[in-house]
Motif scaffolding. Structure first.
Motif, PDB file in Angstrom:
ATOM      1  N   THR A  72       0.843  -1.189   0.000  1.00  0.00           N
ATOM      2  CA  THR A  72       0.000   0.000   0.000  1.00  0.00           C
ATOM      3  C   THR A  72       0.879   1.240   0.000  1.00  0.00           C
ATOM      4  O   THR A  72       2.059   1.186   0.351  1.00  0.00           O
ATOM      5  CB  THR A  72      -0.946  -0.003   1.215  1.00  0.00           C
ATOM      6  N   SER A  73       0.307   2.365  -0.412  1.00  0.00           N
ATOM      7  CA  SER A  73       1.031   3.640  -0.380  1.00  0.00           C
ATOM      8  C   SER A  73       0.040   4.764  -0.104  1.00  0.00           C
ATOM      9  O   SER A  73      -1.164   4.618  -0.303  1.00  0.00           O
ATOM     10  CB  SER A  73       1.776   3.891  -1.694  1.00  0.00           C
ATOM     11  N   LEU A  74       0.584   5.900   0.332  1.00  0.00           N
ATOM     12  CA  LEU A  74      -0.217   7.056   0.701  1.00  0.00           C
ATOM     13  C   LEU A  74       0.426   8.291   0.092  1.00  0.00           C
ATOM     14  O   LEU A  74       1.644   8.454   0.160  1.00  0.00           O
ATOM     15  CB  LEU A  74      -0.261   7.165   2.234  1.00  0.00           C
ATOM     16  N   ASN A  75      -0.366   9.160  -0.531  1.00  0.00           N
ATOM     17  CA  ASN A  75       0.130  10.404  -1.098  1.00  0.00           C
ATOM     18  C   ASN A  75      -0.603  11.562  -0.414  1.00  0.00           C
ATOM     19  O   ASN A  75      -1.705  11.930  -0.819  1.00  0.00           O
ATOM     20  CB  ASN A  75      -0.099  10.438  -2.606  1.00  0.00           C
ATOM     21  N   GLU A 106      -3.884  13.658  -1.417  1.00  0.00           N
ATOM     22  CA  GLU A 106      -4.887  13.063  -0.539  1.00  0.00           C
ATOM     23  C   GLU A 106      -5.454  11.771  -1.132  1.00  0.00           C
ATOM     24  O   GLU A 106      -6.665  11.568  -1.209  1.00  0.00           O
ATOM     25  CB  GLU A 106      -6.001  14.054  -0.210  1.00  0.00           C
ATOM     26  N   THR A 107      -4.531  10.889  -1.559  1.00  0.00           N
ATOM     27  CA  THR A 107      -4.928   9.600  -2.115  1.00  0.00           C
ATOM     28  C   THR A 107      -4.188   8.482  -1.404  1.00  0.00           C
ATOM     29  O   THR A 107      -3.117   8.682  -0.832  1.00  0.00           O
ATOM     30  CB  THR A 107      -4.621   9.510  -3.623  1.00  0.00           C
ATOM     31  N   MET A 108      -4.779   7.307  -1.451  1.00  0.00           N
ATOM     32  CA  MET A 108      -4.133   6.093  -0.963  1.00  0.00           C
ATOM     33  C   MET A 108      -4.320   5.024  -2.026  1.00  0.00           C
ATOM     34  O   MET A 108      -5.328   5.010  -2.738  1.00  0.00           O
ATOM     35  CB  MET A 108      -4.681   5.653   0.391  1.00  0.00           C
ATOM     36  N   THR A 160      -6.476   3.078  -6.654  1.00  0.00           N
ATOM     37  CA  THR A 160      -6.246   4.359  -5.975  1.00  0.00           C
ATOM     38  C   THR A 160      -7.582   4.983  -5.599  1.00  0.00           C
ATOM     39  O   THR A 160      -8.489   5.069  -6.419  1.00  0.00           O
ATOM     40  CB  THR A 160      -5.460   5.326  -6.892  1.00  0.00           C
ATOM     41  N   TYR A 194      -8.796   9.776  -0.072  1.00  0.00           N
ATOM     42  CA  TYR A 194      -9.110   9.467   1.320  1.00  0.00           C
ATOM     43  C   TYR A 194      -9.736  10.654   2.024  1.00  0.00           C
ATOM     44  O   TYR A 194      -9.622  11.788   1.587  1.00  0.00           O
ATOM     45  CB  TYR A 194      -7.892   8.937   2.087  1.00  0.00           C
ATOM     46  N   LYS A 212      -8.081   7.913   8.784  1.00  0.00           N
ATOM     47  CA  LYS A 212      -8.422   8.145   7.381  1.00  0.00           C
ATOM     48  C   LYS A 212      -9.119   6.910   6.827  1.00  0.00           C
ATOM     49  O   LYS A 212      -8.792   5.782   7.187  1.00  0.00           O
ATOM     50  CB  LYS A 212      -7.161   8.412   6.544  1.00  0.00           C
ATOM     51  N   THR A 257     -10.983   5.243   3.007  1.00  0.00           N
ATOM     52  CA  THR A 257     -11.056   5.396   1.558  1.00  0.00           C
ATOM     53  C   THR A 257     -12.369   6.052   1.179  1.00  0.00           C
ATOM     54  O   THR A 257     -13.388   5.859   1.823  1.00  0.00           O
ATOM     55  CB  THR A 257     -10.946   4.037   0.849  1.00  0.00           C
TER      56      THR A 257
END
Length: 147
Positions: A44-47, A51-53, A83, A86, A96, A98
Motif C-alpha cells: 500500500t502507499s499514501l500520497n 490526498e490519495t491512498m 487508488t 481518502y 483516514k 477510503t
C-alpha cells in the motif's frame, strides 16, 4: 427531586447526542468497493499531497517477481494498483478512510514476457501518459512482510 432532575438531564443529553448532523457528511458521494477476486494484497502507499491512498494487488507470480531483487516481471503475472481519495474518518479522530475510487491500473505480463499496461480512471482522463514510467513504478513496490 435531585434524582428526577439528574434523570431528565441525562435523557436530554443522550437524545441530543444522537443527532443526524454528523451522519450526513458523504456530500452525495458514492463509495465504490474494489473486489480483488483471487488477487492477493501486496502493498500500500499514501500520497498526502494529492490526498490519495493506493493498494497493490497481484497474483502469485507478481508477488514472486516483486520479492526478487532483480526487477524483472515474470511471465503470467498480473498486478492491479487501486487508488482512492481518502477522507477523515468521522468515527475516529485522526483516522483516514477510503473515499471515491479514482483509478484502477493494470500491468499484465504474458508468457513471452510482453508487458501491457491499462488504466481505468473513474474521475479524470488518463494522466499517466508514460506507460514505461508507470510500469517501473509498479515494479518499485515491495511486498509487505507479515508474520
Amino acid at each position: 427531586m435531585k434524582h428526577t432532575l439528574l434523570i431528565l438531564f441525562a435523557s436530554f443529553i443522550s437524545l441530543n447526542s444522537c443527532s443526524k448532523e454528523n451522519q450526513d457528511n458523504d456530500k452525495g458521494l458514492i463509495r465504490l468497493v474494489f473486489d480483488p477476486g483471487n488477487l492477493k494484497f501486496i502493498s500500500t502507499s499514501l500520497n498526502p499531497k494529492k490526498e490519495t491512498m493506493s493498494a497493490l494487488y497481484g497474483n502469485g507470480k507478481a508477488l514472486e517477481s516483486l520479492s526478487k531483487e532483480a526487477l524483472k516481471s515474470e511471465g503470467g503475472s498480473l498486478m492491479k494498483l487501486v487508488t482512492w481519495r481518502y477522507h477523515d474518518n468521522p468515527q475516529y479522530f485522526g483516522g483516514k478512510i477510503t473515499g471515491e475510487l479514482i483509478s484502477i491500473e493494470t500491468v499484465k505480463t504474458d508468457d513471452r514476457g510482453n508487458i501491457t499496461y491499462n488504466s481505468q480512471n473513474t474521475q479524470t482522463k488518463n494522466n499517466h501518459s508514460d506507460q514505461t514510467e508507470r510500469i517501473q513504478y509498479f515494479m518499485s513496490y515491495r511486498p509487505v512482510s507479515r508474520p
